[in-house]
Design a protein around this motif. Structure first.
Motif, PDB file in Angstrom:
ATOM      1  N   LEU A 178      56.507  39.584   3.856  1.00 56.79           N
ATOM      2  CA  LEU A 178      57.578  39.810   4.672  1.00 56.79           C
ATOM      3  C   LEU A 178      57.552  39.232   6.074  1.00 56.79           C
ATOM      4  CD1 LEU A 178      58.807  43.217   3.558  1.00 56.79           C
ATOM      5  CD2 LEU A 178      59.766  41.242   2.892  1.00 56.79           C
ATOM      6  N   ALA A 179      56.326  39.217   6.852  1.00 57.93           N
ATOM      7  CA  ALA A 179      56.231  39.001   8.004  1.00 57.93           C
ATOM      8  C   ALA A 179      56.305  37.315   8.094  1.00 57.93           C
ATOM      9  CB  ALA A 179      54.820  39.334   8.642  1.00 57.93           C
TER      10      ALA A 179
ATOM     11  N   PRO B  44      61.221  50.160  10.981  1.00 64.79           N
ATOM     12  CA  PRO B  44      60.947  49.481  12.394  1.00 64.79           C
ATOM     13  C   PRO B  44      59.715  48.580  11.962  1.00 64.79           C
ATOM     14  CG  PRO B  44      61.362  51.839  12.724  1.00 64.79           C
ATOM     15  CD  PRO B  44      61.455  51.787  11.353  1.00 64.79           C
ATOM     16  N   HIS B  45      58.940  49.024  10.998  1.00 61.54           N
ATOM     17  CA  HIS B  45      57.618  48.158  10.762  1.00 61.54           C
ATOM     18  C   HIS B  45      57.618  47.453   9.363  1.00 61.54           C
ATOM     19  CE1 HIS B  45      56.167  51.151  13.706  1.00 61.54           C
ATOM     20  NE2 HIS B  45      56.592  52.163  12.948  1.00 61.54           N
ATOM     21  N   VAL B  46      58.805  47.163   8.807  1.00 62.74           N
ATOM     22  CA  VAL B  46      58.677  46.369   7.620  1.00 62.74           C
ATOM     23  C   VAL B  46      58.257  45.004   7.737  1.00 62.74           C
ATOM     24  CG1 VAL B  46      60.421  45.307   5.832  1.00 62.74           C
ATOM     25  CG2 VAL B  46      60.444  47.742   6.316  1.00 62.74           C
ATOM     26  N   PHE B  47      58.425  44.447   8.583  1.00 60.87           N
ATOM     27  CA  PHE B  47      58.228  42.883   9.103  1.00 60.87           C
ATOM     28  C   PHE B  47      56.975  42.715   9.879  1.00 60.87           C
ATOM     29  CE2 PHE B  47      62.762  42.907   8.385  1.00 60.87           C
ATOM     30  CZ  PHE B  47      62.897  42.398   7.494  1.00 60.87           C
ATOM     31  N   ASP B  48      56.165  44.054  10.133  1.00 60.48           N
ATOM     32  CA  ASP B  48      55.121  43.989  10.948  1.00 60.48           C
ATOM     33  C   ASP B  48      53.846  43.212   9.932  1.00 60.48           C
ATOM     34  OD1 ASP B  48      56.232  44.961  12.819  1.00 60.48           O
ATOM     35  OD2 ASP B  48      55.173  47.038  12.632  1.00 60.48           O
TER      36      ASP B  48
ATOM     37  N   ALA C 139      53.880  49.660   3.134  1.00 60.79           N
ATOM     38  CA  ALA C 139      54.439  51.063   3.213  1.00 60.79           C
ATOM     39  C   ALA C 139      54.159  51.873   1.841  1.00 60.79           C
ATOM     40  CB  ALA C 139      55.844  50.841   3.143  1.00 60.79           C
ATOM     41  N   ASP C 140      53.047  52.452   2.012  1.00 62.15           N
ATOM     42  CA  ASP C 140      52.375  53.259   0.812  1.00 62.15           C
ATOM     43  C   ASP C 140      53.346  54.432   0.676  1.00 62.15           C
ATOM     44  OD1 ASP C 140      48.933  52.343   1.894  1.00 62.15           O
ATOM     45  OD2 ASP C 140      50.388  51.388   0.612  1.00 62.15           O
TER      46      ASP C 140
ATOM     47  N   LEU D 141      66.405  38.152   9.755  1.00 64.95           N
ATOM     48  CA  LEU D 141      66.067  38.679   8.519  1.00 64.95           C
ATOM     49  C   LEU D 141      66.024  40.243   8.723  1.00 64.95           C
ATOM     50  CD1 LEU D 141      65.521  38.840   5.431  1.00 64.95           C
ATOM     51  CD2 LEU D 141      63.047  38.355   6.122  1.00 64.95           C
ATOM     52  N   VAL D 142      66.962  41.186   8.088  1.00 63.49           N
ATOM     53  CA  VAL D 142      67.234  42.309   8.203  1.00 63.49           C
ATOM     54  C   VAL D 142      66.940  43.387   7.039  1.00 63.49           C
ATOM     55  CG1 VAL D 142      68.723  44.188   9.368  1.00 63.49           C
ATOM     56  CG2 VAL D 142      68.825  42.089  10.131  1.00 63.49           C
ATOM     57  N   ALA D 143      66.367  44.451   7.397  1.00 65.93           N
ATOM     58  CA  ALA D 143      65.994  45.068   6.098  1.00 65.93           C
ATOM     59  C   ALA D 143      66.802  46.432   6.297  1.00 65.93           C
ATOM     60  CB  ALA D 143      64.417  45.584   6.008  1.00 65.93           C
TER      61      ALA D 143
END
Length: 488
Positions: free
Chosen positions: A439-440, A416-420, A425-426, A458-460
């Motif tokens: 990505l944002a 849910p936070h990939v495009f924040d 994402a450590d 754009l979907v992950a």
């Protein structure tokens, strides 16, 4: 909202409930009052008719009493019955010998009435004859012994009187009760409509104001009428809306200040960064000839300067999205050729498995397509694992570009936070390089492309066999609305 849910919501609305409550109250009250009045009036009418008939029969009996001879002849019985009959009804006179002989009773006398009369009391009974109500009254005449003691004479007198007029009065009462009930129901519905109108109007106004407030019109206020509970609700709403307007205004001001600060700082940094870049170009040329730590320091300065330059450029791009000034520069693009050029310029052509069918054309912004693909492929190399694949699919109105790697994939908590912005994402990737803006920016660039009211996306996600999968979907023909301005 589906028609069924809309209909069920209307059926259970406040207006319907008020109408049902008032109607039920009106019907119940009317039924109780009308029924009570009807039965009471019916009892009074029948009782009056009954008392009058008994009094009339008693009065007539005093005129024919005493009986001179017992047992009487049938002619005497008929004469007595005739004298006791009048226009209100007729009389039947029997002697006890007929009872002993088991003679058939004259219609409409009943065995129950005869048994009561045989016990020496005045009895009456209401029966129906040919659908018409009839009152039966019976009594037994007495004679005096020589000592003056009265004893039963054996003569039974029955009066048969029609209750048709009384039944008509009762029927009129019933009709009046029904009319009263109908008028009461109509009155209850009218009162319910008036009450519902008075209650629902401020409720509808409150709902409309709440919708406007939810849509962003923070200046919405309600007119306060009266001093009842609904007026208190309106005042509370106005106070809440005013507080919300002040707080949102302050937040917007602070957000605008923050965006302006980032944009100003980013632009101010471009000039010294340009000078630093020129210096790092010289350092890159001399780094291999510099001894030991000096060479490593020169290469580190050059690398960090490039990173800072990219960060500043990303911040400037983000500030354009936030201010709504991002614009598309549309052109007819061979999508396969554009993606191939993106990979070749960055030296990834030999490292990426590309499935790019030729002949797929789209009208879009080639620079922004380059930014999106470069971010996705670069992200796959940095955080995933090779081989990295890029696949192009064409539909009549849309194109789809899928970038896949063979790494560990994205953790469900990360998706849910990939495009924040600035999100790294450590815990889900092997490394966390970069600023967290790539990505944002790719997501914002995808949404700039619109067609027929639909935006690009754009979907992950994760592939069925592992690895992260990013799916870009853009319209083949972008509308003028997207070309006119940015999309937020």
């Amino acid at each position: 909202m589906t028609p069924w849910r809309w209909a069920s919501g209307r059926a259970s609305g406040l207006r319907v409930r008020l109408l049902l409550a008032f109607a039920l109250l009106g019907v119940t009250t009317t039924a109780v009052v009308a029924s009570g009045s009807y039965f009471q009036a019916r009892t009074v009418i029948l009782q009056q008719a009954q008392d009058a008939a008994v009094a009339s029969l008693t009065d007539q009996l005093t005129k024919v009493y005493p009986v001179r001879r017992l047992p009487p002849s049938q002619e005497e019985l008929d004469t007595l019955a005739h004298r006791l009959s009048d226009r209100e009804g007729y009389a039947v006179v029997l002697y006890r010998d007929m009872r002993a002989q088991g003679a058939q009773l004259p219609e409409p006398l009943t065995p129950e009435l005869r048994r009561a009369v045989g016990d020496g009391v005045i009895a009456w009974q209401r029966v129906s004859r040919d659908g018409e109500p009839v009152l039966l009254i019976g009594t037994q005449l007495q004679i005096d012994r020589p000592d003056g003691t009265p004893v039963p004479s054996g003569l039974e007198v029955y009066s048969v009187r029609s209750l048709a007029s009384e039944q008509q009065s009762i029927d009129r009462l019933a009709t009046l009760a029904w009319l009263t009930g109908g008028l009461s129901l109509v009155l209850a519905v009218l009162l319910a409509l008036l009450a519902a109108r008075g209650v629902l109007r401020p409720v509808r106004e409150l709902g409309r104001a709440a919708r406007q407030l939810g849509e962003g019109d923070l200046t919405t206020r309600l007119a306060v009428r009266g001093a009842d509970e609904l007026a208190d609700v309106a005042r509370t709403f106005n106070d809440t809306a005013g507080t919300l307007e002040r707080q949102v205004g302050e937040l917007r001001r602070m957000e605008a200040d923050a965006r302006r600060f980032v944009a100003d700082v980013s632009h101010e940094l471009r000039t010294p960064l340009a000078a630093m870049t020129a210096v790092t170009d010289v350092l890159d040329e001399e780094a291999d000839r510099l001894p030991g730590d000096a060479g490593r320091a020169a290469r580190l300065v050059s690398q960090e300067t490039q990173t800072l330059t990219q960060l500043v450029n990303d911040l400037i791009e983000v500030s354009r999205f936030d201010s709504g000034t991002a614009r598309l520069s549309l052109d007819d693009v061979d999508v396969a050729a554009a993606v191939t050029a993106t990979l070749r310029v960055r030296g990834w052509a030999d490292r990426v498995r590309a499935e790019l069918p030729s002949g797929v054309f789209a009208r879009l912004d080639p620079r922004r397509l380059d930014v999106i693909v470069a971010n996705l492929v670069g992200n796959a190399f940095r955080h995933g694992a090779e081989p990295v694949s890029v696949r192009l699919c064409a539909e009549p109105d849309w194109i789809t570009i899928e970038v896949r790697d063979q790494g560990p994939g994205l953790d469900p908590e990360v998706l849910p936070h990939v495009f924040d912005r600035f999100y790294k994402a450590d815990t889900a990737r092997t490394r966390s390089e970069g600023s967290g803006l790539g990505l944002a920016i790719a997501w914002e660039n995808a949404r700039l492309h619109q067609h027929a009211g639909q935006t690009g996306s754009l979907v992950a996600g994760n592939g069925p066999t592992g690895g992260a999968v990013f799916t870009l979907r853009l319209p083949r023909v972008v509308t003028d609305a997207a070309d006119a301005g940015g999309v937020r």
